[in-house]
Design a protein around this motif. Structure first.
Motif, PDB file in Angstrom:
ATOM      1  N   LEU A  80      -2.682  26.383 -29.226  1.00 30.76           N
ATOM      2  CA  LEU A  80      -3.512  26.077 -29.922  1.00 30.76           C
ATOM      3  C   LEU A  80      -3.222  26.649 -31.500  1.00 30.76           C
ATOM      4  CD1 LEU A  80      -5.907  25.004 -31.844  1.00 30.76           C
ATOM      5  CD2 LEU A  80      -6.985  26.656 -30.882  1.00 30.76           C
ATOM      6  N   PHE A  81      -3.320  28.327 -31.790  1.00 28.65           N
ATOM      7  CA  PHE A  81      -3.233  28.561 -32.904  1.00 28.65           C
ATOM      8  C   PHE A  81      -1.405  28.799 -33.302  1.00 28.65           C
ATOM      9  CE2 PHE A  81      -6.674  30.627 -31.633  1.00 28.65           C
ATOM     10  CZ  PHE A  81      -8.061  30.216 -32.822  1.00 28.65           C
ATOM     11  N   THR A  82      -1.149  28.989 -32.327  1.00 30.50           N
ATOM     12  CA  THR A  82       1.063  29.226 -32.567  1.00 30.50           C
ATOM     13  C   THR A  82       1.559  27.830 -32.669  1.00 30.50           C
ATOM     14  OG1 THR A  82       1.251  31.047 -30.771  1.00 30.50           O
ATOM     15  CG2 THR A  82       3.428  30.022 -31.824  1.00 30.50           C
ATOM     16  N   ARG A 116       5.850  33.197 -33.035  1.00 30.07           N
ATOM     17  CA  ARG A 116       6.555  31.678 -33.996  1.00 30.07           C
ATOM     18  C   ARG A 116       8.033  32.242 -34.617  1.00 30.07           C
ATOM     19  NH1 ARG A 116       2.000  29.555 -38.124  1.00 30.07           N
ATOM     20  NH2 ARG A 116       0.578  28.571 -36.472  1.00 30.07           N
ATOM     21  N   ARG A 117       8.075  33.719 -34.650  1.00 29.37           N
ATOM     22  CA  ARG A 117       9.627  34.106 -35.065  1.00 29.37           C
ATOM     23  C   ARG A 117      10.409  34.431 -33.513  1.00 29.37           C
ATOM     24  NH1 ARG A 117      10.191  40.225 -36.085  1.00 29.37           N
ATOM     25  NH2 ARG A 117      13.376  41.167 -36.477  1.00 29.37           N
ATOM     26  N   HIS A 118       9.815  34.653 -32.453  1.00 25.73           N
ATOM     27  CA  HIS A 118      10.578  34.415 -31.348  1.00 25.73           C
ATOM     28  C   HIS A 118      11.244  32.463 -31.380  1.00 25.73           C
ATOM     29  CE1 HIS A 118      11.820  34.169 -27.033  1.00 25.73           C
ATOM     30  NE2 HIS A 118      10.340  33.126 -26.900  1.00 25.73           N
ATOM     31  N   HIS A 119      10.244  31.782 -31.655  1.00 21.96           N
ATOM     32  CA  HIS A 119      11.233  30.509 -31.627  1.00 21.96           C
ATOM     33  C   HIS A 119      12.265  30.349 -32.695  1.00 21.96           C
ATOM     34  CE1 HIS A 119       9.203  28.028 -28.552  1.00 21.96           C
ATOM     35  NE2 HIS A 119       7.946  29.278 -28.578  1.00 21.96           N
ATOM     36  N   GLN A 124      18.805  35.041 -30.084  1.00 22.51           N
ATOM     37  CA  GLN A 124      19.297  35.269 -30.897  1.00 22.51           C
ATOM     38  C   GLN A 124      19.164  36.886 -32.007  1.00 22.51           C
ATOM     39  OE1 GLN A 124      22.004  33.545 -31.396  1.00 22.51           O
ATOM     40  NE2 GLN A 124      21.711  32.000 -30.829  1.00 22.51           N
ATOM     41  N   GLU A 125      19.995  37.301 -32.147  1.00 21.36           N
ATOM     42  CA  GLU A 125      19.715  38.237 -33.747  1.00 21.36           C
ATOM     43  C   GLU A 125      18.703  37.691 -34.664  1.00 21.36           C
ATOM     44  OE1 GLU A 125      21.626  40.877 -36.931  1.00 21.36           O
ATOM     45  OE2 GLU A 125      22.940  39.534 -35.775  1.00 21.36           O
ATOM     46  N   GLY A 126      17.435  38.532 -34.352  1.00 17.73           N
ATOM     47  CA  GLY A 126      15.955  38.067 -35.057  1.00 17.73           C
ATOM     48  C   GLY A 126      15.415  37.933 -33.850  1.00 17.73           C
ATOM     49  N   ASP A 127      15.342  37.881 -32.828  1.00 22.79           N
ATOM     50  CA  ASP A 127      13.943  37.447 -32.074  1.00 22.79           C
ATOM     51  C   ASP A 127      13.645  38.592 -31.675  1.00 22.79           C
ATOM     52  OD1 ASP A 127      13.108  36.873 -29.845  1.00 22.79           O
ATOM     53  OD2 ASP A 127      14.365  36.077 -28.844  1.00 22.79           O
ATOM     54  N   ASP A 246      18.682  28.086 -26.114  1.00 21.16           N
ATOM     55  CA  ASP A 246      18.726  29.458 -25.720  1.00 21.16           C
ATOM     56  C   ASP A 246      18.643  29.751 -24.597  1.00 21.16           C
ATOM     57  OD1 ASP A 246      15.880  28.729 -24.969  1.00 21.16           O
ATOM     58  OD2 ASP A 246      15.463  28.023 -27.110  1.00 21.16           O
ATOM     59  N   ARG A 247      17.983  30.754 -24.011  1.00 19.73           N
ATOM     60  CA  ARG A 247      18.196  31.053 -22.737  1.00 19.73           C
ATOM     61  C   ARG A 247      16.932  30.964 -21.613  1.00 19.73           C
ATOM     62  NH1 ARG A 247      23.538  30.209 -21.088  1.00 19.73           N
ATOM     63  NH2 ARG A 247      24.899  30.971 -22.949  1.00 19.73           N
TER      64      ARG A 247
END
Length: 316
Positions: A80-82, A116-119, A124-127, A246-247
């Protein structure tokens, strides 16, 4: 050493060839030891405490409350929220946010910003929590698994809420639940409720204390560990049914305890889908709950899987 290159716009450098089939046996064993070990240790302790520090009352309270906090994360925090997989009535949004808060995984706004940052930077760098952050090999994967599983939670810098969750910052209900005093109260109820139920059902302090431990603390531990396993084990090995960048992989033996979240490969292929287990035999309890909510008229605009989009990304 990190795997991948920082994202530039929408372009990403290709991932190195570290497919699940190429992961050596010793690395797979380390995965099982690290992720499954704590759960096995808890389960094996049950016979030793049965009749003294554990009874049917504790099991019943655990079974009653575990699905509620689990759905608070899977249906509420996540779908829902993400990802806005559906829209919901205000009372249901607030209820799901409270249940998610009781899981002790942080307030909904912080959780959503991280996810959301993970997606955006998956593996990758930044996850914030990729298990491949330290490269392949036993040592690199061991460090990566700890990082993805729980180590990332102790980082010094938080993900920007203004950048990744501006919509939630505009929601007065969610902002209120993010206040420290309110969140502490929500978090406390996850222990006080089972303790109270244990006292009422057994009419004893002993029942209150055992319920506090088994249906309170251990329930939180089990739920969080399952969620953390999605970040770690579901990005290391499993089956890949859909094309992603991604993996992410599907891990069938986590499907029940995670309420469908371990069908992680489809989720990364189609993040806004309200159902993650889309293939035959893939049980997705969270999707069924959303389906029931829709039948009751509590949710609407549900983003159910699109057959054409799935077919375009399917790996045969």
């Amino acid at each position: 050493m990190t795997v991948g290159v920082a994202e530039l716009g929408n372009n990403r450098a290709p991932l190195p060839d570290i497919s699940p089939k190429s992961v050596p046996l010793v690395e797979r064993v380390s995965v099982v030891f690290f992720v499954v070990g704590p759960i096995v240790a808890v389960l094996t302790s049950v016979p030793f405490f049965w009749g003294w520090g554990l009874g049917w009352t504790d099991i019943a309270i655990f079974a009653l409350l575990y699905p509620l906090t689990a759905l608070g994360i899977t249906v509420g925090y996540h779908r829902l929220f993400t990802h806005k997989s559906f829209k919901a009535k205000r009372w249901l949004r607030v209820t799901l946010a409270i249940l998610g808060g009781q899981a002790w995984q942080g307030s909904v706004i912080f959780w959503v910003a991280d996810h959301r940052r993970h997606h955006k930077y998956a593996d990758q760098e930044g996850d914030p929590h990729s298990p491949w952050a330290f490269g392949p090999g036993v040592w690199g994967l061991t460090k990566g698994l700890f990082h993805a599983h729980m180590g990332w939670l102790f980082r010094k810098h938080r993900t920007s809420r203004r950048k990744y969750a501006p919509d939630l910052l505009a929601d007065k209900d969610l902002v209120l639940m993010q206040r420290n005093d309110v969140y502490v109260l929500i978090a406390a109820t996850t222990l006080l409720i089972p303790m109270g139920l244990g006292a009422l059902l057994t009419w004893s302090w002993h029942g209150a204390v055992t319920a506090f431990f088994w249906a309170g603390l251990l329930r939180v531990f089990a739920g969080d560990h399952v969620t953390f396993s999605i970040n770690s084990i579901c990005h290391v090995f499993g089956k890949e049914h859909f094309q992603t960048r991604d993996r992410s992989r599907n891990v069938w033996w986590l499907a029940i305890s995670s309420f469908g979240e371990s069908w992680h490969n489809l989720h990364h292929a189609d993040p806004t889908s309200a159902r993650h287990g889309v293939l035959k035999g893939q049980i997705d309890i969270s999707a069924r709950v959303i389906w029931l909510f829709e039948k009751f008229g509590w949710v609407w605009d549900v983003r159910w899987p699109d057959e054409e989009r799935l077919a375009a990304k399917r790996i045969y």
